[in-house]
Enzyme design. Structure first.
Site, PDB file in Angstrom:
ATOM      1  N   ASN A 279       0.777  -1.185  -0.125  1.00 36.69           N
ATOM      2  CA  ASN A 279       0.040  -0.076   0.084  1.00 36.69           C
ATOM      3  C   ASN A 279       0.707   1.354  -0.164  1.00 36.69           C
ATOM      4  OD1 ASN A 279      -2.530  -1.192  -0.165  1.00 36.69           O
ATOM      5  ND2 ASN A 279      -2.615  -1.449   2.145  1.00 36.69           N
ATOM      6  N   GLU A 361     -11.468  17.240 -24.106  1.00 34.77           N
ATOM      7  CA  GLU A 361     -10.749  18.391 -24.424  1.00 34.77           C
ATOM      8  C   GLU A 361      -9.231  18.007 -25.118  1.00 34.77           C
ATOM      9  OE1 GLU A 361     -11.306  21.733 -23.250  1.00 34.77           O
ATOM     10  OE2 GLU A 361     -12.928  21.240 -21.743  1.00 34.77           O
ATOM     11  N   ARG A 379       6.266  18.940 -35.561  1.00 36.70           N
ATOM     12  CA  ARG A 379       5.134  19.976 -35.671  1.00 36.70           C
ATOM     13  C   ARG A 379       5.391  20.753 -34.321  1.00 36.70           C
ATOM     14  NH1 ARG A 379       0.345  20.373 -32.896  1.00 36.70           N
ATOM     15  NH2 ARG A 379      -1.091  21.417 -33.766  1.00 36.70           N
TER      16      ARG A 379
HETATM   17  O1  GRA Z   1      -0.496  26.817 -40.992  1.00 36.88           O
HETATM   18  P1  GRA Z   1      -1.851  26.878 -41.253  1.00 36.88           P
HETATM   19  O2  GRA Z   1      -2.120  28.372 -41.353  1.00 36.88           O
HETATM   20  O3  GRA Z   1      -2.456  25.913 -42.002  1.00 36.88           O
HETATM   21  O4  GRA Z   1      -2.404  26.539 -39.750  1.00 36.88           O
HETATM   22  C1  GRA Z   1      -2.219  25.495 -39.026  1.00 36.88           C
HETATM   23  C2  GRA Z   1      -1.854  25.697 -37.680  1.00 36.88           C
HETATM   24  O5  GRA Z   1      -0.677  26.666 -37.456  1.00 36.88           O
HETATM   25  C3  GRA Z   1      -3.624  24.752 -38.765  1.00 36.88           C
HETATM   26  O6  GRA Z   1      -3.876  25.348 -37.552  1.00 36.88           O
HETATM   27  C4  GRA Z   1      -2.806  26.005 -36.974  1.00 36.88           C
HETATM   28  N1  GRA Z   1      -3.028  25.667 -35.585  1.00 36.88           N
HETATM   29  C5  GRA Z   1      -2.993  26.439 -34.679  1.00 36.88           C
HETATM   30  N2  GRA Z   1      -3.107  27.550 -34.356  1.00 36.88           N
HETATM   31  C6  GRA Z   1      -3.168  27.909 -33.388  1.00 36.88           C
HETATM   32  C7  GRA Z   1      -2.675  24.433 -35.069  1.00 36.88           C
HETATM   33  N3  GRA Z   1      -2.612  24.380 -33.694  1.00 36.88           N
HETATM   34  C8  GRA Z   1      -2.716  25.472 -33.273  1.00 36.88           C
HETATM   35  C9  GRA Z   1      -2.613  26.150 -32.148  1.00 36.88           C
HETATM   36  N4  GRA Z   1      -2.318  25.431 -30.916  1.00 36.88           N
HETATM   37  N5  GRA Z   1      -2.670  27.444 -32.083  1.00 36.88           N
HETATM   38  C10 GRA Z   1      -3.697  23.438 -38.956  1.00 36.88           C
HETATM   39  O7  GRA Z   1      -2.599  22.865 -38.109  1.00 36.88           O
HETATM   40  P2  GRA Z   1      -2.270  21.139 -37.861  1.00 36.88           P
HETATM   41  O8  GRA Z   1      -1.303  21.178 -36.989  1.00 36.88           O
HETATM   42  O9  GRA Z   1      -1.970  20.875 -39.238  1.00 36.88           O
HETATM   43  O10 GRA Z   1      -3.613  20.769 -37.647  1.00 36.88           O
HETATM   44  P3  GRA Z   1      -4.004  19.246 -37.016  1.00 36.88           P
HETATM   45  O11 GRA Z   1      -3.054  18.199 -37.559  1.00 36.88           O
HETATM   46  O12 GRA Z   1      -5.633  18.879 -37.285  1.00 36.88           O
HETATM   47  O13 GRA Z   1      -4.051  19.480 -35.739  1.00 36.88           O
HETATM   48  C11 GRA Z   1      -3.528  18.904 -34.579  1.00 36.88           C
HETATM   49  C12 GRA Z   1      -4.151  18.387 -33.303  1.00 36.88           C
HETATM   50  C13 GRA Z   1      -4.238  17.119 -33.498  1.00 36.88           C
HETATM   51  C14 GRA Z   1      -3.020  18.803 -32.290  1.00 36.88           C
HETATM   52  C15 GRA Z   1      -5.530  19.152 -33.417  1.00 36.88           C
HETATM   53  O14 GRA Z   1      -6.248  18.873 -34.240  1.00 36.88           O
HETATM   54  C16 GRA Z   1      -6.186  18.871 -32.034  1.00 36.88           C
HETATM   55  O15 GRA Z   1      -5.773  19.344 -30.956  1.00 36.88           O
HETATM   56  N6  GRA Z   1      -6.937  17.847 -31.921  1.00 36.88           N
HETATM   57  C17 GRA Z   1      -7.774  17.420 -30.698  1.00 36.88           C
HETATM   58  C18 GRA Z   1      -9.069  18.167 -30.817  1.00 36.88           C
HETATM   59  C19 GRA Z   1      -9.889  18.281 -29.378  1.00 36.88           C
HETATM   60  O16 GRA Z   1      -9.163  18.299 -28.339  1.00 36.88           O
HETATM   61  N7  GRA Z   1     -11.061  18.111 -29.567  1.00 36.88           N
HETATM   62  C20 GRA Z   1     -11.823  17.980 -28.272  1.00 36.88           C
HETATM   63  C21 GRA Z   1     -12.870  18.746 -28.723  1.00 36.88           C
HETATM   64  S1  GRA Z   1     -13.794  19.631 -27.324  1.00 36.88           S
HETATM   65  C22 GRA Z   1     -14.160  18.445 -26.122  1.00 36.88           C
HETATM   66  O17 GRA Z   1     -13.470  17.536 -25.850  1.00 36.88           O
HETATM   67  C23 GRA Z   1     -15.368  18.751 -25.405  1.00 36.88           C
HETATM   68  C24 GRA Z   1     -15.044  19.467 -24.071  1.00 36.88           C
HETATM   69  C25 GRA Z   1     -15.728  20.225 -23.597  1.00 36.88           C
HETATM   70  C26 GRA Z   1     -17.003  19.687 -23.160  1.00 36.88           C
HETATM   71  O18 GRA Z   1     -16.669  18.826 -22.196  1.00 36.88           O
HETATM   72  O19 GRA Z   1     -17.971  19.981 -23.813  1.00 36.88           O
END
Ligand code: GRA
Length: 384
Positions: A279, A361, A379
């Site tokens: 524990n 999130e 990235r």
């Molecule tokens: O260069 P550009 O002009 O094409 O721009 C790119 C980049 O610079 C473009 O987006 C820009 N970007 C950002 N800008 C400001 C990317 N990240 C950022 C940032 N942090 N700040 C595209 O970028 P990328 O890297 O090619 O995009 P990607 O591959 O699609 O993104 C990567 C990534 C996986 C990290 C991203 O898509 C991501 O974070 N996905 C997870 C989404 C997520 O967290 N979903 C949850 C939804 S909300 C939820 O969970 C509900 C919670 C609340 C509730 O309880 O209701």
């Protein structure tokens, strides 16, 4: 970086601690069991300035900062994790309006959010778009008076009760992620229906779908420029992930406190079960994971307060804290044995609630992807 709490921050932490013990703890089990949404607590936390701690005074906030938000979120989640979600639903939209709204939008929409009068939410996820935000299907088509919104958002906290929502939708699908735009909507209008979703835990925080059918959006409700939605979404998530990480630390702490308290009371084989090294091993690991996660949250919060980029640090904190919470809840349940499994004690609730932190999130896998791709040089995580 100095993590000594100023007098002001100590006072805020103590205020949140006292509030959670007095106003949330007595009914936490009942609220969870009966799936009660405590709108009164949203308002009370608004009155105490919790939702407005990262908002400047000119928009009704206290401007105490992200460190204060982390301390508050930890204290509330320690007592009932679901109630911590309420804070993010007000703070998240308010911060996005602060970052990207016009002066008029800020003055009109931020004060009711941080007072807790307008219940907020944010709608990113869809049935076929979770981690891959750009694969969303919802569209906002230009009309003569603004936009017409069609699509379904799912797994949205507050969807069954929210008055307003930040919604992300395609205004131009051909531009891929550069074609997404952000809107702030009044949900108490026609064209939207809601469906409540059942889930494992976090029962006092309702979750559901928002189904938009020809929902009219006035032009003045767009946040930022057309096509800025993906960037706004990433910035928004960076804020809300921090509150989430701090909540996970609070939950890890609650589980550790329960395990330690039980290990100091329960006797088997003629001694307190805390005397058993198996524990002690578990308790030591809980302490280390929780403490490490807390310091990572503090670091990310301090960077935000200094207005420095912190996406990487937020992802590290969110990942560490979500895993610490899930680990601590699992371990606490093992130490409490049947009393951990029993619905008469809170540890089973901690376990159900902890799982959410590995999903919402940005899942733990998404945080790891952000961290590893930054380390590998594929990235860069810290962008503006
Ligand atoms: O260069 P550009 O002009 O094409 O721009 C790119 C980049 O610079 C473009 O987006 C820009 N970007 C950002 N800008 C400001 C990317 N990240 C950022 C940032 N942090 N700040 C595209 O970028 P990328 O890297 O090619 O995009 P990607 O591959 O699609 O993104 C990567 C990534 C996986 C990290 C991203 O898509 C991501 O974070 N996905 C997870 C989404 C997520 O967290 N979903 C949850 C939804 S909300 C939820 O969970 C509900 C919670 C609340 C509730 O309880 O209701």
């Amino acid at each position: 970086m100095d993590f000594d709490l100023s007098e002001e921050l100590t006072a805020v932490r103590d205020l949140a601690h006292g509030f959670a013990e007095k106003e949330i703890a007595p009914t936490a089990a009942k609220d969870d069991g009966e799936h009660t949404f405590r709108r009164d607590l949203v308002l009370k936390m608004g009155e105490l300035g919790f939702h407005g701690c990262v908002i400047p005074e000119e928009y009704g906030g206290t401007n105490l900062g992200f460190f204060a938000l982390a301390l508050i979120s930890e204290e509330i989640a320690r007592v009932h994790s679901a109630i911590r979600v309420y804070i993010n639903m007000q703070v998240g939209p308010a911060l996005t309006l602060l970052d990207f709204g016009t002066e008029e939008q800020k003055r009109r929409w931020i004060p009711p959010l941080i007072r807790g009068e307008a219940l907020g939410c944010f709608a990113i996820t869809e049935p076929n778009a979770g981690s891959d935000v750009a694969s969303m299907a919802t569209t906002a088509t230009k009309s003569d008076r603004g936009y017409i919104l069609n699509g379904t958002k799912t797994w949205i906290s507050n969807a069954p009760v929210a008055d307003t929502a930040i919604v992300f939708a395609y205004t131009d699908k051909s531009k891929r992620h550069h074609g997404i735009s952000a809107f702030y909507l009044d949900l108490n209008r026609s064209g939207v229906s809601r469906r409540t979703l059942g889930k494992l835990g976090t029962h006092a925080s309702p979750t559901g779908e928002l189904i938009f059918e020809n929902f009219h959006i006035p032009e003045a409700s767009r946040i930022g420029q057309e096509g800025e939605g993906f960037k706004i979404c990433m910035r928004h998530l960076n804020h809300t992930r921090l509150g989430c990480a701090a909540g996970a630390v609070g939950l890890a702490r609650a589980a550790r406190e329960a395990a330690v308290s039980y290990a100091n009371q329960r006797e088997q084989f003629g001694q307190k079960i805390g005397q058993f090294q198996m524990n002690q091993d578990l308790i030591a690991q809980m302490v280390v994971h929780e403490e490490a996660a807390r310091l990572l949250v503090y670091r990310a919060a301090c960077l935000a307060d200094r207005k420095q980029p912190n996406n990487l640090e937020v992802s590290i904190a969110k990942y560490a804290a979500a895993e610490a919470a899930a680990f601590a809840a699992d371990v606490a349940l093992r130490i409490l044995g049947a009393y951990g499994y029993s619905t008469e004690f809170p540890v089973e609730r901690y376990l159900r609630d902890a799982k959410s932190y590995q999903i919402v999130e940005g899942s733990s896998n998404i945080q790891k992807l952000i961290i590893a791709q930054d380390a590998l040089g594929y990235r860069k995580a810290n962008r503006q």
